[in-house]
Design a protein around this motif. Structure first.
Motif, mmCIF file in Angstrom:
data_model
loop_
_atom_site.group_PDB
_atom_site.id
_atom_site.type_symbol
_atom_site.label_atom_id
_atom_site.label_comp_id
_atom_site.label_asym_id
_atom_site.label_seq_id
_atom_site.Cartn_x
_atom_site.Cartn_y
_atom_site.Cartn_z
ATOM 1 N N ARG A 1 0.853 -1.190 0.000
ATOM 2 C CA ARG A 1 0.000 0.000 0.000
ATOM 3 C C ARG A 1 0.887 1.237 0.000
ATOM 4 O O ARG A 1 1.571 1.528 0.986
ATOM 5 N N LEU A 2 0.867 1.961 -1.116
ATOM 6 C CA LEU A 2 1.647 3.188 -1.290
ATOM 7 C C LEU A 2 0.734 4.381 -1.524
ATOM 8 O O LEU A 2 1.162 5.412 -2.050
ATOM 9 N N SER A 3 -0.498 4.286 -1.139
ATOM 10 C CA SER A 3 -1.511 5.309 -1.411
ATOM 11 C C SER A 3 -1.126 6.663 -0.834
ATOM 12 O O SER A 3 -0.458 6.776 0.188
ATOM 13 N N ASN A 4 -1.584 7.716 -1.540
ATOM 14 C CA ASN A 4 -1.502 9.087 -1.038
ATOM 15 C C ASN A 4 -0.085 9.496 -0.656
ATOM 16 O O ASN A 4 0.209 9.866 0.471
ATOM 17 N N ASN A 5 0.802 9.386 -1.650
ATOM 18 C CA ASN A 5 2.145 9.925 -1.561
ATOM 19 C C ASN A 5 2.353 10.858 -2.750
ATOM 20 O O ASN A 5 1.389 11.319 -3.365
ATOM 21 N N HIS A 6 3.620 11.129 -3.092
ATOM 22 C CA HIS A 6 3.944 11.954 -4.255
ATOM 23 C C HIS A 6 4.705 11.127 -5.289
ATOM 24 O O HIS A 6 5.553 11.660 -6.013
ATOM 25 N N LEU A 7 4.407 9.843 -5.353
ATOM 26 C CA LEU A 7 5.095 8.970 -6.302
ATOM 27 C C LEU A 7 4.697 9.334 -7.727
ATOM 28 O O LEU A 7 3.557 9.747 -7.982
ATOM 29 N N SER A 8 5.603 9.152 -8.660
ATOM 30 C CA SER A 8 5.334 9.608 -10.023
ATOM 31 C C SER A 8 6.022 8.695 -11.032
ATOM 32 O O SER A 8 6.699 7.730 -10.684
ATOM 33 N N GLY A 9 5.843 9.044 -12.311
ATOM 34 C CA GLY A 9 6.440 8.268 -13.382
ATOM 35 C C GLY A 9 5.529 7.133 -13.825
ATOM 36 O O GLY A 9 4.354 7.061 -13.466
ATOM 37 N N LYS A 10 6.073 6.255 -14.635
ATOM 38 C CA LYS A 10 5.321 5.106 -15.131
ATOM 39 C C LYS A 10 5.294 4.006 -14.072
ATOM 40 O O LYS A 10 6.264 3.810 -13.342
ATOM 41 N N GLY B 1 0.937 8.061 -17.762
ATOM 42 C CA GLY B 1 1.092 7.115 -18.854
ATOM 43 C C GLY B 1 0.023 6.036 -18.815
ATOM 44 O O GLY B 1 -0.935 6.091 -18.035
ATOM 45 N N ASN B 2 0.184 5.063 -19.682
ATOM 46 C CA ASN B 2 -0.771 3.959 -19.748
ATOM 47 C C ASN B 2 -0.551 2.971 -18.608
ATOM 48 O O ASN B 2 0.561 2.830 -18.094
ATOM 49 N N ILE B 3 -1.628 2.289 -18.240
ATOM 50 C CA ILE B 3 -1.457 1.125 -17.381
ATOM 51 C C ILE B 3 -0.663 0.107 -18.190
ATOM 52 O O ILE B 3 -1.020 -0.205 -19.320
ATOM 53 N N PRO B 4 0.446 -0.391 -17.673
ATOM 54 C CA PRO B 4 1.351 -1.210 -18.496
ATOM 55 C C PRO B 4 0.649 -2.392 -19.148
ATOM 56 O O PRO B 4 -0.224 -3.034 -18.561
ATOM 57 N N SER B 5 1.048 -2.673 -20.364
ATOM 58 C CA SER B 5 0.594 -3.864 -21.069
ATOM 59 C C SER B 5 1.609 -4.968 -20.834
ATOM 60 O O SER B 5 2.817 -4.761 -21.021
#
Length: 856
Positions: free
Chosen positions: A593-602, A625-629
């Motif tokens: 659970r990494l909710s409600n942080n400032h994480l970014s990128g793909k 970006g896209n949800i990874p395929s």
């Protein structure tokens, strides 16, 4: 010459070593048999080292134990390894090669029956001594299949569907397990007739019939006459009203019985323990006095029991937990039990102060008075005199803590002290006493206080053998008391959640190799997560740092923690960067659970391929970006159960691999920038309970297949969905929440909406619906919230809508993606006032402190 002799000797040793290595591994036929078992016991993570490679040493495989000398398999631990949505039949002949097999664990495998395949179970398992078939789907027929396992000593058939020992084909035939010593039949459907069928068990020492259908009167003589060696009997959680007394006390007795457990048996409120004991012979009472114990937890007993129990002056164990005792403690009777070693009066309604006569129990080792309304300020004379105490629970009373702890200053044997949910007061500035005890477990959580930022009890700084500490929810302040970790190198669980500790996360200077759970959530900790956290806590399986002000990147080393079922919660902080690839690759990660942080990128695609991850929460960040395929073939079908990607900056379409995650219970991707059609394939997710695709740019019609029985909460609001509701939803009898508001839906509200019998929340606001409100809406008896505003409806409003409660409960309008029964961080307290996550990490505490009590 000497050199030549040396090389001859060396060559000989090489051949000896090579030959020795060839005989070290398991037998090849047993390795092959194990691999064949893998077709049924197919858990890829648990049995991944079971490989079809000639020469592989199966004695080193997980869940396999071999005899040191013969190298033959003697123990197989196959519990919870059959991964399937349906029940199965197990081929008995697969066990034929295991000629020395002694123990076989098959619990939690959805086994309906054994398939003989012309080989009897007794032929395949003729040396078996221990068999665990708990929590499967066996019925009465299993008993005859087991009948000839003559060497069996322990048999566990609990949590099956067994009603009796008789077979419809073999009449009165019964089990012939003459060497059986322990028989567990918990949670089946046995009735009183079972007691007469227990013949041929002359060596039985322990019998458990917990939670069956025994009721009314029990003739104790019918049971005990044939069980002359019985030492332990547990018939808890049945509906017994009384025992029929043994009239001829010269011929009937309890024999060797040491422990009779009758928890939650007598629930009518009329049973007297004295009458219960008079059921047994005088010889039996003598045995109870000399060396026995009485346990009737949860049964409703008369209040005079404590006054009359004093006649059993040699009693060592008395547990009256949850027996509805009330009022003040009597001054006579129970105080005369000078040989009493264990006293449990927990979970009653006893009030007042502890009587001084408690000091008359000098042999007491274990005292549980939790969950009453006892009061006390400062030291207790009665407790101070019980210097042999090893365990005491004062939790959930009205004692003032920590001032009452001075009562134990001379208790050098004390190992476990539970004192949660009492009144927390401020200690004197200077420590006035030095404890003689060294605790192993200390719980002081959820106490009430009027003070701000109280310090932790000072006596804790004198401890150096603590294993479990819980100081959660007390408004303690100051810096994190990491000195407790510095001083207690064998600490296993460190819980200080919900306080006001502040400062940086400064770890101890040395590793804590036993530490398994750290919960410092909901404090005021700031700064980075130390990069050496995995070196200091190498055996962590639970880390909760949520609800603080932590900054910086997530340490990649968390992915290297090689523990089973790693639970990691870093939510509600100020962490930045992305998800470390090492963490995403972890084979141990179960909950992230990494909710409600400032994480970014793909979002790294690796995280979705994990073979162990079940619960993934990345909501409330800045991922884009896209949800990874990812390749469909790389997705473990049994993995993800909950996935929350809500409130990010994701774009594109829902990837096709999602509908191949067949175990998915909850999918939340709300408030992103996804577009396109809602894929029809989502309807193939048979386990899906919660789907939240709200606040996107999805367009087109709602798939007509959205009538699966599993779906309970459906949120599709604030999209651009169009079309009618003609073919959607109306076979979904389990649907609780339907939110289609702020779309472009047209047509009438179908009359078939009345078939949604479980519907509680109906939100159709801001669409283009026309016509009248269908009267069938009055068939929605569970409905509490409805919003049909901003449409083109006309006509009268059905009168039934005036009776709505407008108060949804926790199960209504759910958008939470928490799985039922999983160790996630959810609201709701349990026995210790802890969350489910914390409780899952502390389940071992009970057995832990019981072991402390009985050890010498």
């Amino acid at each position: 010459m000497e050199a030549k002799s040396f090389w001859v000797l060396l060559t000989t040793l090489v051949f000896i070593i090579r030959g020795w290595r060839q005989t070290v591994g398991c037998l090849e036929q047993e390795r092959i048999a194990l691999f064949q078992l893998k077709a049924f016991f197919n858990h890829p993570a648990e049995l991944k080292d079971w490989v079809n490679v000639k020469g592989s040493n199966c004695c080193q495989w997980k869940r396999v134990e071999c005899n040191i000398t013969s190298k033959r398999v003697i123990d197989l631990f196959l519990d919870s390894t059959h991964q399937s949505n349906s029940n199965g039949y197990l081929n008995v002949s697969l066990f034929l090669p295991f000629e020395e097999l002694k123990s076989l664990y098959l619990r939690n495998n959805k086994i309906t029956d054994f398939v003989d395949n012309k080989v009897s179970l007794s032929s395949a398992l003729n040396n078996l001594e221990f068999l665990d078939l708990t929590n499967n789907y066996f019925n009465d027929s299993i008993l005859l299949i087991l009948n000839n396992l003559t060497k069996l000593k322990e048999l566990d058939l609990s949590y099956n569907k067994i009603e009796g020992f008789q077979s419809p084909h073999d009449g009165e035939r019964s089990l012939n397990l003459t060497n059986l010593e322990e028989f567990i039949l918990d949670s089946n459907s046995f009735t009183n007739s079972l007691l007469a069928q227990l013949s041929g068990f002359s060596n039985l020492k322990s019998l458990r019939i917990w939670n069956n259908q025994l009721k009314g009167s029990i003739n104790i003589k019918e049971l005990l006459d044939s069980l002359s060696n019985l030492e332990e009997l547990d018939i808890s959680f049945n509906k017994v009203k009384e025992f029929v007394p043994i009239k001829n006390k010269e011929n009937g007795s309890l024999g060797k019985l040491k422990i009779a457990t009758l928890d939650y048996v007598f629930t009518g409120g009329t049973t007297s323990l004295i009458q219960l004991l008079e059921t047994f012979s005088s010889r039996s009472i003598a045995c109870v006095e000399r060396n026995r114990g009485i346990s009737v937890d949860g049964s409703y007993l008369n209040n005079n029991i404590l006054q009359r129990i004093g006649v059993f002056s040699s009693l060592k164990v008395l547990t009256l937990h949850g027996c509805r005792l009330n009022g003040t403690l009597p001054t006579q009777g129970w105080c005369d039990l000078q040989k009493l070693e264990l006293l449990d009066l927990g979970e009653n309604a006893l009030i007042g102060t502890l009587l001084s006569c408690l000091a008359n129990l000098p042999s007491l080792h274990y005292l549980d008075i939790s969950n009453n309304q006892f009061t006390g300020k400062g030291a207790s004379t009665a407790l101070a005199n019980l210097t042999l105490l090893r365990f005491i629970s004062l939790s959930r009373n009205l004692f003032e803590v920590p001032s009452i702890f001075i009562s134990f200053s001379n208790h050098s044997h004390l190992k476990v002290l539970f004192s949660s949910q009492n009144k927390l007061v401020k200690e004197p500035t200077i420590q006035t006493w030095v404890p003689k005890f060294l605790l192993k477990a200390f719980l002081l959580s959820n106490c009430t206080t009027k003070e701000l930022h109280i310090e932790i009890p000072k006596f804790l700084y004198y401890q150096n053998d603590l294993r479990v500490v819980d100081l959660s929810y007390n408004n303690f302040g100051g810096k994190i008391p990491f000195l407790l970790l510095e001083n207690n190198t064998r600490m296993e669980k460190f819980l200080i959640k919900g306080n006001s500790f502040m400062g940086h996360l400064n770890l101890p200077s040395h590793p804590s190799p036993s530490m398994s759970v750290v919960d410092i959530s909901d404090n005021k900790i700031q700064g980075p997560i130390p990069s050496n956290i995995c070196l200091i806590f190498p055996q962590l399986f639970g880390l909760n740092l949520s609800g603080n002000f932590l900054q910086g990147n997530i340490p990649p080393c968390l992915g290297s923690l090689n523990t089973t079922h790693l639970l990691l919660d870093l939510s509600h902080n100020q962490l930045s960067g992305g998800i470390p690839e090492m963490l995403a690759q972890s084979d141990s990660l179960r909950f992230l659970r990494l909710s409600n942080n400032h994480l970014s990128g793909k979002i790294t695609p690796t995280i979705f391929r994990s073979s162990s991850l079940e619960l993934l929460y990345l909501d409330g960040n800045n991922f884009d970006g896209n949800i990874p395929s990812i390749g469909i073939s790389t997705i473990p079908w049994y993995s993800l159960k909950d996935m929350d990607l809500s409130n990010n900056n994701l774009s594109g379409e829902l990837p096709r691999w999602i509908w191949n995650v067949s175990n998915l219970n909850a999918l939340a991707v709300s408030n992103n920038q996804l577009k396109g059609l809602i894929p029809m394939e989502l309807c193939y997710l048979d386990s899906l309970n919660i789907l939240d695709l709200s606040k996107h740019n999805f367009s087109g019609p709602i798939p007509s297949c959205f009538d699966a029985q599993s779906i309970k909460h459906l949120h599709l609001s604030k999209n651009r969905l169009s079309g009618t509701l003609k073919n959607a939803f109306f076979n979904s009898s389990s649907l609780v929440t339907l939110d289609l508001s702020e779309n472009q839906l047209t047509g009438e509200i179908p009359y078939r909406i009345g078939a949604l019998s479980a519907l509680s929340v109906l939100l159709l606001k801001a669409n283009y619906f026309i016509g009248e409100i269908p009267i069938e809406i009055c068939k929605l008896y569970s409905l509490s919230i409805i919003d049909l505003s901003q449409n083109k409806l006309f006509g009268s409003i059905p009168s039934c809508l005036s009776h709505l409660t407008l108060k949804p409960n926790d199960k209504k309008s759910s958008t939470k993606t928490y799985g039922d029964g999983l160790p996630v961080i959810v609201k709701g307290a349990n026995y210790f006032g802890l969350t489910e996550f914390e409780w899952s990490t502390l389940r071992g505490v009970e057995s832990f402190y019981v072991d402390l009590v009985i050890e010498n």
